[in-house]
Design an enzyme around this catalytic site. Sequence first.
Site, short mmCIF file in Angstrom:
data_model
loop_
_atom_site.label_atom_id
_atom_site.label_comp_id
_atom_site.label_asym_id
_atom_site.label_seq_id
_atom_site.Cartn_x
_atom_site.Cartn_y
_atom_site.Cartn_z
N ARG A 17 -5.20 4.20 -5.60
CA ARG A 17 -3.82 3.66 -5.40
C ARG A 17 -3.97 2.62 -5.09
O ARG A 17 -3.77 1.49 -5.93
CB ARG A 17 -3.00 4.71 -4.30
CG ARG A 17 -1.42 4.45 -4.80
CD ARG A 17 -1.05 3.20 -3.80
NE ARG A 17 -1.11 3.21 -2.57
CZ ARG A 17 -0.72 2.14 -1.77
NH1 ARG A 17 -0.41 0.97 -2.48
NH2 ARG A 17 -0.97 2.21 -0.60
N ASP A 18 -4.10 2.01 -3.84
CA ASP A 18 -3.88 0.50 -3.32
C ASP A 18 -5.04 -0.39 -4.21
O ASP A 18 -4.71 -1.44 -4.53
CB ASP A 18 -4.23 0.42 -1.91
CG ASP A 18 -3.52 -0.67 -1.25
OD1 ASP A 18 -3.54 -1.74 -1.94
OD2 ASP A 18 -3.02 -0.66 0.00
N HIS A 209 -3.27 0.84 8.47
CA HIS A 209 -3.42 0.51 7.19
C HIS A 209 -3.64 -0.96 7.29
O HIS A 209 -2.90 -1.78 7.30
CB HIS A 209 -2.40 1.08 6.18
CG HIS A 209 -2.58 0.54 4.75
ND1 HIS A 209 -2.80 1.25 3.82
CD2 HIS A 209 -2.46 -0.60 4.11
CE1 HIS A 209 -2.75 0.74 2.60
NE2 HIS A 209 -2.68 -0.65 2.88
N HIS A 211 -5.52 -4.36 5.88
CA HIS A 211 -6.17 -5.33 4.78
C HIS A 211 -7.12 -6.34 5.28
O HIS A 211 -6.75 -7.03 6.63
CB HIS A 211 -5.09 -5.98 3.87
CG HIS A 211 -4.49 -5.03 2.82
ND1 HIS A 211 -5.20 -4.99 1.64
CD2 HIS A 211 -3.60 -3.84 3.11
CE1 HIS A 211 -4.18 -3.98 1.07
NE2 HIS A 211 -3.51 -3.56 1.93
N CYS A 242 -1.13 -5.69 -2.50
CA CYS A 242 0.30 -5.45 -3.20
C CYS A 242 0.42 -6.70 -4.19
O CYS A 242 0.33 -7.74 -3.82
CB CYS A 242 1.28 -5.42 -2.06
SG CYS A 242 2.56 -5.55 -2.49
N ASN A 251 -8.19 -4.09 0.80
CA ASN A 251 -8.01 -3.13 2.16
C ASN A 251 -9.45 -3.49 2.87
O ASN A 251 -10.43 -3.67 2.27
CB ASN A 251 -8.03 -1.73 1.44
CG ASN A 251 -6.50 -1.13 1.00
OD1 ASN A 251 -6.37 -1.31 -0.08
ND2 ASN A 251 -5.79 -0.76 1.85
N1 COA Z 1 9.06 6.24 -11.67
C1 COA Z 1 9.19 5.59 -13.05
N2 COA Z 1 10.18 5.08 -13.38
C2 COA Z 1 10.86 4.68 -12.48
C3 COA Z 1 10.80 4.94 -10.99
C4 COA Z 1 9.65 5.75 -10.62
N3 COA Z 1 9.67 6.25 -9.34
N4 COA Z 1 11.67 4.38 -10.44
C5 COA Z 1 12.67 3.71 -11.41
N5 COA Z 1 12.09 3.82 -12.65
C6 COA Z 1 12.69 3.36 -13.91
C7 COA Z 1 14.01 3.84 -14.06
O1 COA Z 1 13.95 4.82 -14.70
C8 COA Z 1 14.36 2.59 -15.29
O2 COA Z 1 13.55 2.70 -16.51
P1 COA Z 1 14.50 2.04 -17.68
O3 COA Z 1 14.31 0.50 -17.58
O4 COA Z 1 13.62 2.69 -18.78
O5 COA Z 1 15.89 2.58 -17.70
C9 COA Z 1 13.72 1.38 -14.45
O6 COA Z 1 12.53 1.88 -13.81
C10 COA Z 1 14.60 0.23 -13.59
O7 COA Z 1 15.07 1.21 -12.64
P2 COA Z 1 15.70 0.72 -10.98
O8 COA Z 1 16.15 1.98 -10.35
O9 COA Z 1 16.78 -0.09 -11.57
O10 COA Z 1 14.52 0.04 -10.67
P3 COA Z 1 14.24 -1.41 -9.93
O11 COA Z 1 13.87 -2.13 -11.34
O12 COA Z 1 15.44 -1.84 -9.21
O13 COA Z 1 13.14 -1.24 -9.24
C11 COA Z 1 11.35 0.26 -7.90
C12 COA Z 1 12.89 -0.44 -8.04
C13 COA Z 1 11.46 0.57 -6.54
C14 COA Z 1 11.32 1.50 -8.71
C15 COA Z 1 10.49 -0.61 -8.30
O14 COA Z 1 10.80 -1.93 -7.84
C16 COA Z 1 9.00 -0.10 -7.99
O15 COA Z 1 8.70 0.76 -8.38
N6 COA Z 1 8.26 -0.70 -6.75
C17 COA Z 1 7.06 -0.38 -6.24
C18 COA Z 1 6.03 -1.45 -6.02
C19 COA Z 1 4.89 -1.07 -5.70
O16 COA Z 1 4.23 0.19 -6.21
N7 COA Z 1 4.16 -1.85 -4.83
C20 COA Z 1 3.04 -1.72 -4.24
C21 COA Z 1 2.90 -0.33 -3.32
S1 COA Z 1 3.66 -0.66 -1.84
ZN ZN Z 2 -2.22 -1.94 1.44
#
Ligand code: COA
Ligand code: ZN
Length: 312
Positions: A17-18, A209, A211, A242, A251
């Site tokens: 994952r990370d 956790h 890094h 990240c 990490n």
């Molecule tokens: N899995 C799959 N798709 C997802 C989802 C999920 N968990 N959450 C939201 N989406 C999709 C929505 O369905 C939407 O799709 P569309 O554009 O096809 O309609 C799109 O993503 C936007 O949805 P929204 O709720 O408006 O999300 P956002 O653009 O505001 O983003 C997060 C919010 C949280 C979903 C996004 O910022 C994210 O995934 N962040 C994680 C980052 C990460 O993993 N960082 C490293 C680890 S800490």
């Molecule tokens: Zn990390």
Amino acid sequence: MIPANPEQLIIQEVAPRDGLQIEPTWVATEDKIALVDGLSRLGFSRIEAGSFVSPKAIPALRDGDEVFRGIQRQPGVIYVALIPNLKGAERALAAGADELNLVLSASQSHNLANMRMRREQSLAGFGDIVQAVQGRPVSLNASVATAFGCPFEGRIDEDLVLRLLDAYLELGVHGVTLADTTGMANPRQVERLVRRSLERVPASMLTLHFHNTRGLGLCNVLAAYEAGARRFDAALGGLGGCPFAPGASGNICSEDLANLCAETGIPTGIDLDGLLRLARGLPALLGHEVPGQLAKAGRNCDLHALPAGLPG
Ligand code: COA
Ligand code: ZN
């Protein structure tokens, strides 16, 4: 049941994952599955096998569903999925994750950059997830990212971190993680925050956790261990970072940590030689060198032949 050894340091593997979330080159689904399967045989009790986040945010892990469905589960291994929201929780449950790792950042700005929402919104969403998983065979861990420092805000108030831990515990999660997202922690700070956290949760529920962004990763592990912490995330090869935290890098490295433990007599239950074999395959898989030291240097017990022709 055999009581857990109170000295044991538990290494939780997060490379799938990370580690892979920041890799610029696509890693094929079958290679991700092979990586998780390889790790599953080495003694880890927890492997974070992927995330269920927006595929636009983290394209490298968009195949989380197929990865979770494709792995050969080993008894005794808990397969964890990182999730940001309810949609992620539903996907992870459908794919068969054993544990959901909910994440928000102590720093409001990193939460906005990483999750595109405010901390309060993340926390409210986690409340919905707790409701949604009631009665389902899944455990919940909750992480505080940037708990030791933030690349946008700098210093993070320790009391705020502890309030977030309290909020998580009120939600009823089974474990909590303090994450040093960009390697800003130092051993004194770690010792203090671990001691204060252990006033709230037993060591069996607390994960650190770290890094290694500024080279202090294993120093921080030792400080946390001496303060009573026992569970640590680490990534094969020292991969990780990240993409939404400027300057983020790997990490702490699993095989380097396992070696530290082996050399200092701290039990981990990890097959270090097997881990090294897996780590040495990473440059070919990813197309670049990886940060881990032990895979390059070999173990202390890997001795070299004396040069010929030395004076008697
Ligand atoms: N899995 C799959 N798709 C997802 C989802 C999920 N968990 N959450 C939201 N989406 C999709 C929505 O369905 C939407 O799709 P569309 O554009 O096809 O309609 C799109 O993503 C936007 O949805 P929204 O709720 O408006 O999300 P956002 O653009 O505001 O983003 C997060 C919010 C949280 C979903 C996004 O910022 C994210 O995934 N962040 C994680 C980052 C990460 O993993 N960082 C490293 C680890 S800490
Ligand atoms: Zn990390």
